[in-house]
Enzyme design. Sequence first.
Site, PDB file in Angstrom:
ATOM      1  N   HIS A   1     -17.767   2.986   0.176  1.00 33.87           N
ATOM      2  CA  HIS A   1     -16.954   1.488   0.911  1.00 33.87           C
ATOM      3  C   HIS A   1     -17.414   1.382   2.532  1.00 33.87           C
ATOM      4  CE1 HIS A   1     -13.894  -1.210   2.703  1.00 33.87           C
ATOM      5  NE2 HIS A   1     -14.748  -1.786   1.779  1.00 33.87           N
TER       6      HIS A   1
ATOM      7  N   LYS B   1      -7.001  -4.823  -2.743  1.00 33.15           N
ATOM      8  CA  LYS B   1      -7.666  -5.975  -2.015  1.00 33.15           C
ATOM      9  C   LYS B   1      -8.814  -4.235  -1.461  1.00 33.15           C
ATOM     10  CE  LYS B   1      -4.271  -3.983   1.014  1.00 33.15           C
ATOM     11  NZ  LYS B   1      -4.749  -3.066   1.689  1.00 33.15           N
TER      12      LYS B   1
ATOM     13  N   HIS C   1     -10.723   7.353   0.890  1.00 37.59           N
ATOM     14  CA  HIS C   1      -8.955   7.397   0.992  1.00 37.59           C
ATOM     15  C   HIS C   1      -9.087   5.674   0.074  1.00 37.59           C
ATOM     16  CE1 HIS C   1      -9.686   3.952   3.502  1.00 37.59           C
ATOM     17  NE2 HIS C   1      -8.569   3.409   3.400  1.00 37.59           N
TER      18      HIS C   1
ATOM     19  N   CYS D   1      -2.192  -2.707   8.263  1.00 38.29           N
ATOM     20  CA  CYS D   1      -2.308  -3.815   6.143  1.00 38.29           C
ATOM     21  C   CYS D   1      -0.960  -4.493   7.065  1.00 38.29           C
ATOM     22  CB  CYS D   1      -2.435  -2.953   4.866  1.00 38.29           C
ATOM     23  SG  CYS D   1      -4.117  -2.292   5.366  1.00 38.29           S
TER      24      CYS D   1
ATOM     25  N   HIS E   1     -10.713   0.446  -2.686  1.00 35.61           N
ATOM     26  CA  HIS E   1     -12.301   0.880  -2.046  1.00 35.61           C
ATOM     27  C   HIS E   1     -12.874   1.593  -3.559  1.00 35.61           C
ATOM     28  CE1 HIS E   1     -11.086  -0.379   1.480  1.00 35.61           C
ATOM     29  NE2 HIS E   1     -10.062   0.143   1.538  1.00 35.61           N
TER      30      HIS E   1
ATOM     31  N   ASP F   1       0.964  -1.027   0.072  1.00 34.69           N
ATOM     32  CA  ASP F   1      -0.435   0.127   0.082  1.00 34.69           C
ATOM     33  C   ASP F   1       0.891   0.610  -0.252  1.00 34.69           C
ATOM     34  OD1 ASP F   1      -1.456  -1.778   0.063  1.00 34.69           O
ATOM     35  OD2 ASP F   1      -3.386  -1.412   2.358  1.00 34.69           O
TER      36      ASP F   1
ATOM     37  N   ASP G   1      -4.634  -0.893  -1.703  1.00 37.03           N
ATOM     38  CA  ASP G   1      -6.010  -0.738  -1.505  1.00 37.03           C
ATOM     39  C   ASP G   1      -6.599   0.181  -2.615  1.00 37.03           C
ATOM     40  OD1 ASP G   1      -6.240  -1.374   1.217  1.00 37.03           O
ATOM     41  OD2 ASP G   1      -7.097   0.726   1.358  1.00 37.03           O
TER      42      ASP G   1
HETATM   43  C1  VGL Z   1      -4.503   0.249   5.511  1.00 36.24           C
HETATM   44  C2  VGL Z   1      -6.406   1.780   6.687  1.00 36.24           C
HETATM   45  C3  VGL Z   1      -7.018   1.972   6.147  1.00 36.24           C
HETATM   46  C4  VGL Z   1      -2.928   0.205   5.187  1.00 36.24           C
HETATM   47  C5  VGL Z   1      -6.332   0.730   4.800  1.00 36.24           C
HETATM   48  O1  VGL Z   1      -2.716  -0.062   4.549  1.00 36.24           O
HETATM   49  O2  VGL Z   1      -2.631   0.295   6.207  1.00 36.24           O
HETATM   50  N1  VGL Z   1      -5.255   1.440   6.836  1.00 36.24           N
HETATM   51  N2  VGL Z   1      -6.616   1.321   4.636  1.00 36.24           N
HETATM   52 ZN    ZN Z   2      -8.116   1.186   3.166  1.00 41.62          ZN
END
Ligand code: VGL
Ligand code: ZN
Length: 208
Positions: free
Chosen positions: A57, A111, A86, A156, A53, A13, A51
Amino acid sequence: MQISTRAALLVIDVQNDFTPGGQLAVPEGDLIIPLINRLSGLFKQVIITQDWHPAGHASFASSHPGRKPYDVIQLPYGEQTLWPDHCVQATPGAGFHPGLQLPHAQLVVRKGCNPDIDSYSAFLEADRATPTGLTGYLKERGIDTLYMVGLALDFCVMFSALDARAAGFNTFVVTDACRAIDLNGSLAVAIERMQTAGVGLIRSSELI
Ligand code: VGL
Ligand code: ZN
């Protein structure tokens, strides 16, 4: 250190929304990028997660009237921290940080695509039942060891590392190539959980 040909680097990410200026910026999230680029040269197998979404979401506070970011609510699969919007699919925030240079990466795992279920882990969604398919990919390619870097260490990265261990992979997190959100002590909890699970916490100087 000589890295096994059966090892892969998982870059988690490293996206515009998780770096300074983004919607869910992780402090110093951009500072790890030169180190990740350097580490990637040690690996034949590099896998990137993203990430990704849909708008609206279930993990977005804006999807729950009266809620604000960082509230924790109950969803059918359990507790869910709510985040600012995000990494919305195909928006600039969801793109990889432009400093990330991983030309030989062969797989991108997206994901969090299910509108109703979050997925911190690169392996299993937050319902703990829906696989992304990454375990099968790694096993088919004979990979038995994973080194993880990226964002965020306490979300994550941690959940991906715990699931990798549970799936039987030798798992290492390169801590100086990660940064954390650190929400209500989540960083200390994450370190503890990874250590208890047998995830190796190492520094990049042990590899380079
Ligand atoms: C993440 C919060 C929401 C991450 C992803 O990549 O750690 N944290 N979505
Ligand atoms: Zn996320």
